[in-house]
Design an enzyme around this catalytic site. Structure first.
Site, PDB file in Angstrom:
ATOM      1  N   SER A 108       0.857  -1.194   0.000  1.00 49.75           N
ATOM      2  CA  SER A 108       0.000   0.000   0.000  1.00 49.75           C
ATOM      3  C   SER A 108       0.884   1.232   0.000  1.00 49.75           C
ATOM      4  CB  SER A 108      -0.893   0.003   1.239  1.00 49.75           C
ATOM      5  OG  SER A 108      -1.340   1.327   1.480  1.00 49.75           O
ATOM      6  N   HIS A 127      -1.018  -1.300  -4.508  1.00 49.57           N
ATOM      7  CA  HIS A 127      -2.305  -0.870  -3.968  1.00 49.57           C
ATOM      8  C   HIS A 127      -2.273   0.645  -3.743  1.00 49.57           C
ATOM      9  CE1 HIS A 127      -5.995  -1.533  -1.522  1.00 49.57           C
ATOM     10  NE2 HIS A 127      -5.521  -0.539  -0.787  1.00 49.57           N
ATOM     11  N   ASP A 163      -4.155   3.915  -2.440  1.00 50.22           N
ATOM     12  CA  ASP A 163      -5.238   4.387  -1.582  1.00 50.22           C
ATOM     13  C   ASP A 163      -5.603   5.826  -1.906  1.00 50.22           C
ATOM     14  OD1 ASP A 163      -5.824   2.177   0.253  1.00 50.22           O
ATOM     15  OD2 ASP A 163      -3.715   2.386   0.812  1.00 50.22           O
ATOM     16  N   MET A 173      -8.036   8.884  -1.191  1.00 52.02           N
ATOM     17  CA  MET A 173      -8.920   9.374  -0.120  1.00 52.02           C
ATOM     18  C   MET A 173      -9.315  10.817  -0.387  1.00 52.02           C
ATOM     19  SD  MET A 173      -6.890   7.957   3.161  1.00 52.02           S
ATOM     20  CE  MET A 173      -6.371   6.250   3.286  1.00 52.02           C
ATOM     21  N   HIS A 211      -7.766   1.821  -4.885  1.00 50.82           N
ATOM     22  CA  HIS A 211      -8.767   1.624  -3.839  1.00 50.82           C
ATOM     23  C   HIS A 211      -9.389   2.994  -3.567  1.00 50.82           C
ATOM     24  CE1 HIS A 211      -9.446   0.650   0.726  1.00 50.82           C
ATOM     25  NE2 HIS A 211     -10.587   0.750   0.064  1.00 50.82           N
ATOM     26  N   MET A 248     -11.436   5.396  -1.851  1.00 47.21           N
ATOM     27  CA  MET A 248     -12.185   5.717  -0.617  1.00 47.21           C
ATOM     28  C   MET A 248     -12.728   7.133  -0.789  1.00 47.21           C
ATOM     29  SD  MET A 248      -9.512   4.022   2.042  1.00 47.21           S
ATOM     30  CE  MET A 248      -8.202   4.054   0.840  1.00 47.21           C
ATOM     31  N   MET A 290     -12.106  -4.634   4.326  1.00 44.91           N
ATOM     32  CA  MET A 290     -11.319  -3.726   5.169  1.00 44.91           C
ATOM     33  C   MET A 290     -11.203  -4.331   6.563  1.00 44.91           C
ATOM     34  SD  MET A 290     -10.258  -1.189   3.424  1.00 44.91           S
ATOM     35  CE  MET A 290      -9.428  -0.474   4.847  1.00 44.91           C
ATOM     36  N   ASP A 341      -7.385  -5.718   3.759  1.00 47.82           N
ATOM     37  CA  ASP A 341      -6.632  -4.464   3.773  1.00 47.82           C
ATOM     38  C   ASP A 341      -6.715  -3.797   5.143  1.00 47.82           C
ATOM     39  OD1 ASP A 341      -5.488  -2.007   3.242  1.00 47.82           O
ATOM     40  OD2 ASP A 341      -7.007  -1.364   1.789  1.00 47.82           O
TER      41      ASP A 341
HETATM   42  C1  DX5 Z   1      -6.434   2.246   4.973  1.00 45.69           C
HETATM   43  C2  DX5 Z   1      -5.859   1.802   3.649  1.00 45.69           C
HETATM   44  C3  DX5 Z   1      -4.829   0.725   3.759  1.00 45.69           C
HETATM   45  C4  DX5 Z   1      -3.634   1.057   4.602  1.00 45.69           C
HETATM   46  C5  DX5 Z   1      -2.834  -0.158   4.880  1.00 45.69           C
HETATM   47  O1  DX5 Z   1      -7.535   3.062   4.741  1.00 45.69           O
HETATM   48  O2  DX5 Z   1      -6.892   1.333   2.809  1.00 45.69           O
HETATM   49  O3  DX5 Z   1      -4.430   0.293   2.465  1.00 45.69           O
HETATM   50  O4  DX5 Z   1      -2.829   2.030   4.052  1.00 45.69           O
HETATM   51  O5  DX5 Z   1      -1.797   0.182   5.756  1.00 45.69           O
HETATM   52  P1  DX5 Z   1      -1.387  -0.804   6.944  1.00 45.69           P
HETATM   53  O6  DX5 Z   1      -0.952  -2.066   6.310  1.00 45.69           O
HETATM   54  O7  DX5 Z   1      -0.301  -0.069   7.631  1.00 45.69           O
HETATM   55  O8  DX5 Z   1      -2.618  -0.990   7.817  1.00 45.69           O
HETATM   56 ZN    ZN Z   2      -6.399   0.373   0.853  1.00 46.08          ZN
END
Ligand code: DX5
Ligand code: ZN
Length: 234
Positions: free
Chosen positions: A21, A46, A48, A50, A79, A81, A150, A185
């Site tokens: 990630s 991956h 993320d 946001m 991903h 969000m 999640m 995740d």
């Molecule tokens: C959280 C993200 C994850 C996160 C994972 O909202 O979707 O992908 O960054 O990080 P770790 O492995 O540190 O929990």
């Molecule tokens: Zn994620």
């Protein structure tokens, strides 16, 4: 660009997959980070995304992913969000994402968006928060390629794994059969990966447990080994 079928068969052939990630990477040195991930044999990256609205944090979007794409040949999984993800799909396609995962909780009706992702030749992913579980996602089983569970509240890396989600993974595997790719995740590391693998997970998103380690290659190999061992023991 690889076709959906190529992506699916490749992912199945290399499962269990550790997907770093990028939320936890050194954004000041993306080039070096991708060199290190490449050397570690990273198959899936991956990403993320946001928006500070669906989740209480802001990360990065297509502009940054476009630059990352120049440094990696791995499968890029976005991903999202974010609220109203359907509005932005084409941007993520344009910058080279090959899978797009949307949140069930972010949309009134995921069907149209999942279909729109597949129509663009990408893998369609559906993600659920820890409290949502499998049941609300089950009606979409034929419409998704990837189910993302999640295991922390979405928004931040480095949180503690929520063990209750193991039952979501198990239910999804039992209900959907072997065809569905299942991903987990949040808080995945040496002490949590085996339980998820035993429950039927294929893809393991790992932020802290890769980027906080001195050697990404060793960290990813060890996680993969633990997942393979756990799976073989079922
Ligand atoms: C959280 C993200 C994850 C996160 C994972 O909202 O979707 O992908 O960054 O990080 P770790 O492995 O540190 O929990
Ligand atoms: Zn994620």
């Amino acid at each position: 660009m690889r076709s959906r079928e190529q992506l699916l068969s490749h992912l199945r052939s290399v499962s269990p997959v550790i997907a770093p990630s990028m939320l936890k990477c050194d954004f000041g040195n993306l080039h070096r980070e991708f060199e290190r991930l490449g050397a570690a044999g990273t198959e899936v990256v991956h990403l993320d995304v946001m928006d500070g609205h669906f989740v209480p944090n802001l990360s990065y979007g297509p502009m940054v992913i476009e630059r990352m794409r120049q440094h990696s040949g791995a499968i890029f999984d976005a991903h999202l969000m974010i609220s109203d993800p359907g509005r932005y799909l084409d941007e993520y396609v344009r910058v080279g994402c090959e899978a797009i995962t949307i949140h069930l909780e972010a949309v009134p009706e995921p069907l149209g968006i999942l279909r729109a992702i597949r129509e663009r030749g990408l893998l369609a992913g559906l993600a659920v928060n820890p409290a949502t579980g499998w049941a609300p996602a089950a009606p979409f089983v034929g419409e998704m390629d990837l189910f993302l569970v999640m295991s922390v509240q979405p928004g931040f890396g480095g949180q503690k794994f929520i063990p209750g989600v193991i039952s979501t993974i198990r239910e999804a595997r039992l209900s959907a059969g072997a065809g569905l790719l299942i991903s987990v995740d949040g808080g995945i590391g040496k002490s949590t990966i085996a339980d998820c693998a035993r429950a039927g997970c294929d893809l393991f998103v790992a932020g802290s447990s890769v980027f906080d380690e001195p050697c990404y290659s060793a960290a990813m190999a060890e996680l993969r080994r633990l997942a393979m061992e756990a799976r073989a023991a079922v």
